[in-house]
Design a protein around this motif. Structure first.
Motif, PDB file in Angstrom:
ATOM      1  N   VAL A 126       0.823  -1.207   0.000  1.00 50.82           N
ATOM      2  CA  VAL A 126       0.000   0.000   0.000  1.00 50.82           C
ATOM      3  C   VAL A 126       0.855   1.254   0.000  1.00 50.82           C
ATOM      4  N   LEU A 175      -5.343   5.452   0.359  1.00 52.59           N
ATOM      5  CA  LEU A 175      -4.308   4.443   0.130  1.00 52.59           C
ATOM      6  C   LEU A 175      -4.540   3.805  -1.221  1.00 52.59           C
ATOM      7  N   ARG A 225      -3.718   0.221  -3.226  1.00 56.47           N
ATOM      8  CA  ARG A 225      -3.179  -1.146  -3.231  1.00 56.47           C
ATOM      9  C   ARG A 225      -2.428  -1.310  -4.544  1.00 56.47           C
ATOM     10  N   TYR A 263      -8.327   2.940  -2.094  1.00 51.99           N
ATOM     11  CA  TYR A 263      -9.276   2.623  -1.018  1.00 51.99           C
ATOM     12  C   TYR A 263     -10.501   3.539  -1.071  1.00 51.99           C
ATOM     13  N   VAL A 284      -3.503  -2.410   7.420  1.00 53.47           N
ATOM     14  CA  VAL A 284      -2.523  -1.404   7.011  1.00 53.47           C
ATOM     15  C   VAL A 284      -1.403  -1.397   8.060  1.00 53.47           C
TER      16      VAL A 284
END
Ligand SMILES: C[S@@+](CC[C@H](N)C(=O)[O-])C[C@H]1O[C@@H](n2cnc3c(N)ncnc32)[C@H](O)[C@@H]1O
Length: 223
Positions: free
Chosen positions: A5, A17, A19, A26, A92
């Motif tokens: 992330v 964030l 991925r 996100y 996270v």
């Protein structure tokens, strides 16, 4: 590829964030804070402003903690008790969570959520009980718990089709109390029809910036 992330800034100035293995953010790039407030608080939690008993929320998945943080603030501002249960299968890293920034003064509340122990219910504030579970949402099936509100905040159906299925929405329907509500940023027609096939009455509501619609699914009171 392992789940990696990165933090990035969205259009309203709040962080989100990414991925990197999925290429999936996100939150909306047009404003993480704006989207979360619009979808989960305004069209979700605000429906429970006059509830006298505790509002029990289930989240898929906890992620950055933004929805939990907004719900914590909401419980204090409205003096309504909230029980919050966030499932998360890829937490996270705590060092990354520590530098996330959503709005001025968010650090204490956000830090408390991220430092809270996994798998334990804790009273974070007088109106806010919190538990995060390092597990897939499917595990809620055997807990016997019932919720008033589901924040369905999975990655998009194009990325995680296995979560937008009849079996997952049936599970969400089962764990909601009659009269309970599920909200999601997604507005896809096939998602709406899948929810309807589970017994939900589904509303199409105006979406957050740059998104025409979102969905709110109601479990009928008469079930
Ligand atoms: C779109 S992000 C949203 C996260 C969070 N609500 C936020 O505001 O940061 C989706 C989250 O769901 C998590 N997730 C994916 N599959 C899951 C599953 N089966 N059970 C629980 N969480 C899951 C991901 O790791 C990610 O944190």
């Amino acid at each position: 590829m392992p789940a990696t992330v990165q933090i990035f800034q969205t259009a309203d100035g709040s962080h989100s964030l990414l991925r990197t293995d999925l290429g999936e953010p996100y939150h909306s790039r047009h404003g993480a804070l704006t989207e979360s407030k619009h979808v989960f608080i305004r069209h979700g939690l605000d429906m429970f402003r006059r509830q006298e008993s505790r509002v029990n929320i289930l989240e898929l998945g906890f992620g950055s903690g933004l929805n939990a943080l907004l719900s914590l603030d909401w419980s204090r501002e409205n003096a309504v008790k909230v029980g919050y249960c966030g499932y998360e299968c890829h937490p996270v890293p705590i060092e990354m969570a520590a530098i996330l920034h959503f709005f001025a003064g968010c650090e204490d509340g956000l830090g408390g959520l991220h430092r809270a122990p996994w798998g334990q219910r804790v009273l974070l504030e007088p109106f806010f009980e919190f538990e995060k579970r390092n597990a897939g949402i499917e595990d809620v099936r055997n807990t016997g718990e019932r919720f008033d509100l589901v924040y369905f905040d999975a990655f998009a159906p194009s990325v995680q089709p296995e979560l937008w299925t009849l079996s997952v929405f049936t599970l969400m329907f089962e764990v909601l109390r009659p009269g309970g509500v599920l909200v999601t940023y997604c507005a896809k027609g096939d998602v709406r029809r899948t929810m309807q096939a589970c017994g939900f009455a589904v509303e199409r509501l105006p979406g957050p910036p740059r998104k025409r619609e979102m969905l709110r699914a109601l479990k009928p009171h008469s079930i």
